[in-house]
Design a protein around this motif. Sequence first.
Motif, PDB file in Angstrom:
ATOM      1  N   TYR A 105       0.217   1.752   6.236  1.00 36.55           N
ATOM      2  CA  TYR A 105      -0.529   1.048   5.189  1.00 36.55           C
ATOM      3  C   TYR A 105       0.290  -0.120   4.652  1.00 36.55           C
ATOM      4  O   TYR A 105       1.512  -0.056   4.585  1.00 36.55           O
ATOM      5  CB  TYR A 105      -0.800   1.965   3.990  1.00 36.55           C
ATOM      6  CG  TYR A 105      -1.890   2.977   4.188  1.00 36.55           C
ATOM      7  CD1 TYR A 105      -3.200   2.695   3.812  1.00 36.55           C
ATOM      8  CD2 TYR A 105      -1.614   4.216   4.749  1.00 36.55           C
ATOM      9  CE1 TYR A 105      -4.212   3.635   3.994  1.00 36.55           C
ATOM     10  CE2 TYR A 105      -2.622   5.158   4.932  1.00 36.55           C
ATOM     11  CZ  TYR A 105      -3.907   4.853   4.553  1.00 36.55           C
ATOM     12  OH  TYR A 105      -4.903   5.778   4.726  1.00 36.55           O
ATOM     13  N   LYS A 108      -5.336  -1.854   6.233  1.00 40.00           N
ATOM     14  CA  LYS A 108      -5.443  -0.723   5.307  1.00 40.00           C
ATOM     15  C   LYS A 108      -4.405  -0.895   4.204  1.00 40.00           C
ATOM     16  O   LYS A 108      -3.215  -1.047   4.480  1.00 40.00           O
ATOM     17  CB  LYS A 108      -5.195   0.602   6.030  1.00 40.00           C
ATOM     18  CG  LYS A 108      -6.222   0.929   7.088  1.00 40.00           C
ATOM     19  CD  LYS A 108      -6.036   2.321   7.669  1.00 40.00           C
ATOM     20  CE  LYS A 108      -4.656   2.496   8.267  1.00 40.00           C
ATOM     21  NZ  LYS A 108      -4.466   3.795   8.933  1.00 40.00           N
ATOM     22  N   LYS A 150      -2.891   0.473   0.335  1.00 38.70           N
ATOM     23  CA  LYS A 150      -2.756   1.640  -0.529  1.00 38.70           C
ATOM     24  C   LYS A 150      -2.009   1.203  -1.782  1.00 38.70           C
ATOM     25  O   LYS A 150      -1.122   0.339  -1.726  1.00 38.70           O
ATOM     26  CB  LYS A 150      -1.957   2.722   0.196  1.00 38.70           C
ATOM     27  CG  LYS A 150      -1.730   3.986  -0.614  1.00 38.70           C
ATOM     28  CD  LYS A 150      -0.774   4.939   0.088  1.00 38.70           C
ATOM     29  CE  LYS A 150      -1.466   5.677   1.191  1.00 38.70           C
ATOM     30  NZ  LYS A 150      -0.644   6.792   1.730  1.00 38.70           N
ATOM     31  N   ILE A 207      -7.060   3.566  -1.947  1.00 37.94           N
ATOM     32  CA  ILE A 207      -6.960   2.828  -0.689  1.00 37.94           C
ATOM     33  C   ILE A 207      -8.127   1.855  -0.551  1.00 37.94           C
ATOM     34  O   ILE A 207      -9.155   1.982  -1.216  1.00 37.94           O
ATOM     35  CB  ILE A 207      -6.918   3.767   0.539  1.00 37.94           C
ATOM     36  CG1 ILE A 207      -8.193   4.600   0.631  1.00 37.94           C
ATOM     37  CG2 ILE A 207      -5.673   4.632   0.548  1.00 37.94           C
ATOM     38  CD1 ILE A 207      -8.336   5.342   1.960  1.00 37.94           C
TER      39      ILE A 207
END
Length: 140
Positions: free
Chosen positions: A65, A101, A103, A137
């Motif tokens: 991430y 992605k 986070k 997320i």
Amino acid sequence: MTVKVVENQTELEEAYSVRKKVFIDEQNVPLEEEIDQFEDEATHFIMYHDGSPIGAGRFRFVDGYGKVERICVLKEVRKTGAGKAIMNGIENYARELEIHKLKLNAQTHAIPFYAGLGYEVVSEEFLDAGIPHKTMIKKI
């Protein structure tokens, strides 16, 4: 407002200054928890308005991430779009690196802000520096 990747020591000190005002002075986070062992591996961001530093954040790649951390804006510029601007700058940086992605660990009071940017809660509440957080997320 201008958001940029920190490129020199002066900009890094300005980013630390904003972080210290928000997290240490306002929220009573201990200095040794705010400025941590990950500073050297992180990409730091600084936000300016009329030449003055008003916001900061950092970004690391962790466990697949892009990890968005230490997002803060000075009290006097909150609710002006400054937080969204710094998040957009960091997300654009992640896209350039082809990281899809993201986070972050959001203070619980900030969850509506991040949710409005498309982040979803994926954890139970936990304490970080004595402050309640939840992990969120987002796919970009």
